[in-house]
Design an enzyme around this catalytic site. Sequence first.
Site, short mmCIF file in Angstrom:
data_model
loop_
_atom_site.label_atom_id
_atom_site.label_comp_id
_atom_site.label_asym_id
_atom_site.label_seq_id
_atom_site.Cartn_x
_atom_site.Cartn_y
_atom_site.Cartn_z
N ARG A 295 0.81 -1.23 0.00
CA ARG A 295 0.00 0.00 0.00
C ARG A 295 0.84 1.28 0.00
NH1 ARG A 295 -3.12 -3.19 3.75
NH2 ARG A 295 -5.07 -3.89 2.79
N LYS A 317 3.07 11.23 -10.61
CA LYS A 317 2.24 10.35 -11.43
C LYS A 317 3.00 9.06 -11.72
CE LYS A 317 -0.76 13.52 -13.99
NZ LYS A 317 -1.14 13.99 -15.34
N GLU A 359 9.38 18.48 -24.81
CA GLU A 359 8.78 18.89 -23.53
C GLU A 359 9.28 20.27 -23.11
OE1 GLU A 359 6.45 17.79 -21.64
OE2 GLU A 359 6.19 15.65 -22.01
N LYS A 406 7.45 22.76 -13.34
CA LYS A 406 6.52 21.67 -13.08
C LYS A 406 6.22 21.54 -11.60
CE LYS A 406 5.18 16.99 -14.18
NZ LYS A 406 5.42 15.78 -14.99
N GLU A 416 -4.51 17.12 -10.34
CA GLU A 416 -5.00 17.55 -11.64
C GLU A 416 -6.48 17.94 -11.60
OE1 GLU A 416 -4.85 15.00 -15.34
OE2 GLU A 416 -2.99 16.14 -15.59
N ARG A 420 -3.17 21.96 -13.19
CA ARG A 420 -2.17 21.03 -13.68
C ARG A 420 -2.44 20.60 -15.12
NH1 ARG A 420 0.46 15.86 -10.38
NH2 ARG A 420 1.78 15.13 -12.09
N ASN A 424 -0.44 19.57 -20.02
CA ASN A 424 -0.76 18.64 -21.11
C ASN A 424 -0.75 19.31 -22.48
OD1 ASN A 424 -1.41 15.92 -19.92
ND2 ASN A 424 -2.73 17.21 -18.65
N HIS A 427 -0.05 17.24 -25.56
CA HIS A 427 -0.09 15.83 -25.18
C HIS A 427 -1.32 15.08 -25.68
CE1 HIS A 427 3.29 16.90 -22.74
NE2 HIS A 427 3.39 15.69 -22.24
N HIS A 431 -0.06 11.88 -27.26
CA HIS A 431 -0.35 10.55 -26.71
C HIS A 431 -1.10 9.68 -27.72
CE1 HIS A 431 -0.01 11.62 -22.14
NE2 HIS A 431 1.14 11.35 -22.69
N HIS A 444 8.57 9.72 -26.71
CA HIS A 444 7.52 10.56 -26.14
C HIS A 444 7.71 12.03 -26.51
CE1 HIS A 444 4.51 12.12 -23.41
NE2 HIS A 444 5.43 12.89 -22.85
#
Length: 547
Positions: A295, A317, A359, A406, A416, A420, A424, A427, A431, A444
Site C-alpha cells: 500500500r 504520477k 517537452e 513543473k 489535476e 495542472r 498537457n 499531449h 499521446h 515521447h
Amino acid sequence: MELVLIGPPGSGKSAVGRRIARAQGAAFVDLDTAIEAAAGMRVERIFEMEGEAGFRAREAAAIAALGTADTGPRLTRVVAAGGGAILDPRNRWRFFHGRRAVALMAPAEALAERLARSPVVRPLVAGRDPVVAVRELLTARARFYAAAQAVDATGRLEDVAGRVASLLERPAPAGTRLLSAETPIGKLDLGHGHAARAVADALRPMGVRRATLASEPEAWRRHGERLARSLAEAGVVEPLPLLLPRGERAKTVRAWEAALRELAARHMERGEPIVAIGGGALGDAAGFLAATWLRGVPLVHVPTTLLAQIDSAIGGKAALDLPEGKNLVGAFHQPVAIVVDTDLLATLPVRQRRAALGEAVKYAALGDERLFALLEADGPAIASGARGAVESGALAELVERCAWAKIEVVAADEREAAGRIRLNLGHSIGHAIEAAAGYRGILHGEAVAHGLRGAVDVGRRLGVTPDERAARITGLLDRLGLATSAPGVGADSVAARLAGDKKVAGGRLRWVLPTADGVVVRDDVPAEAVEAGIAAALAGAPRRAAA
C-alpha cells in the site's frame, strides 16, 4: 581553490570574505564593489536608474568575468556575492561549479538588526518592516542557499571567519549541488556529478537496512551499478537490484506483477524504499510499484534521461499502459526525493536529447520567455550533446527552469483538479500518436512535438493563438529538428485514440491551446478543427519554397 560566500543581506559576506582572504593571502573580490566600479555609480543608483533587471544584467556580467575557477589545493581567491546573485541559474553554475560555495546564514531577526545599523540602504528591504522583508527573502531563496555548505553567521566576525576556514580544511563534497528544495511533492536535489551523495542524503534519515534499486539493463550498466557500489561502500543501505524491461515494456501489467512477486520473495518491508534509476518509462513503472507494494513505500527518483529530469520524474504520477491507451492504470505517489544529476546525461544518445526538448518547448510555450530564449540560442547545442552546453551552464539552466516550473504547477494542483492540466499542452494528439504507433518507433518527446504543432493549428483556427506566437513555437521546433517529418501513423487511428484521452470530461475533450503568453483550456473545439489539427501534427514542418 576559490571560495564563494553567499547569503542574505546582512550576513557579513564582505567582512568575512575580506578577513579570510587577508589571513590566507588570497585575492578578494566584492562583487557589488566590482559592479559599482564598472558602472561608475552606487548599487542604489543602479537600481534607481536601471531597475532590478538592469542591476542583475550587470551582476551576471561581473560573475562571468570571474572566468575559470582555480581548483588547486591552496585558497587563491575569495568572492563575496551580492544577496540576490544566486537567483539566476547561470550565475549559480558559475559560482558553484569548481568553487567552494558557503552560505552565511542567520535568523531573520539578527539580519534585520544588522541591516538597521548599516549605513547602506538595501534596495530590496527599503521602506518595509525589515524582519518581515528578510523572513520573506529567506523563504524565497531557501532552495538556493541550501545548495551550499551552511555556516552560522551569528556572533563575532572572527568566529564566523574561523568557522568558514575550518570548513575549508575538510574535503569538498563530491560534485556540484545547484539547488536543494524541500517542496510539498518531495525534495528536489539538482546538481552535476552529485548523485551518489544526494541519494545517500535521501536514504540516511530513513534508517533502513535495505533499498530496492529498480532500473533497466542499460541504465543499470551505465549508472546503477556505480550508485549501488557507492551506497554499499558508504554503509548507507544494502542495495538490492531489481531489473525491469526496457522502455514501455516495463509498464505492462505482466512486468508489474513479476516485480511485485520479486519484492515478496525478498520480504521487502514497508519502510524500505524503492530507488528508481532510469528514464521516464522506468520511473512510471517503479513509481507504480512503490505506490502499490504494501500500500505504498518510500520512493526516490534518480532520472537518467533529459526527458525524465525535466518532466516525467516530477509530479508523483505513476502508471501502466493498456493496449487501449497509455497510462490508463495509475496512481499519484509522491517521491521522498528527486535526485537530478545532469552529469548522468553525458552518455545519452542524441536522439533522446533532441526528443526531450519537445517537452522543454512546451514549458517555454507555457509562458517562460527566458526558457524560450535559451532554447533558441542553446537548444541545438544541448540536443547535440555539445560540451559547451554543459560547461556554460546552459544544460543545467534548462533542466532547472523546466523542473521548477513543473513543481510549482503540481504543488498547487497535485491531483489535476484544475491548473495542472496546462502541463498537457501538446499531449492530447501526442499521446494519441504514441498509442496509434503501438508505443514503438517514436519517442515521447517526439510525439509531444507533433502534438504541439497540432495544438498550435487548433489554437490558430479558434483565434486563441496569435500568428506571431504560432510562428515562434513552430519555428523553434524547426530549429531543434523536432516533428519535421510525418510520424508514420494514420489520421483515423490518431482520431480514434483521442476518444480515450484522460482529459475527456462529460464526453468532451479539454484541449490545452497556446495563447500569446501562456495557454487556455477549451472543450468546445469543433470536429473540423480537430481534424485539421491532427493533419498539421502528422504533416510535420511545412516545406519552404526554394529561394
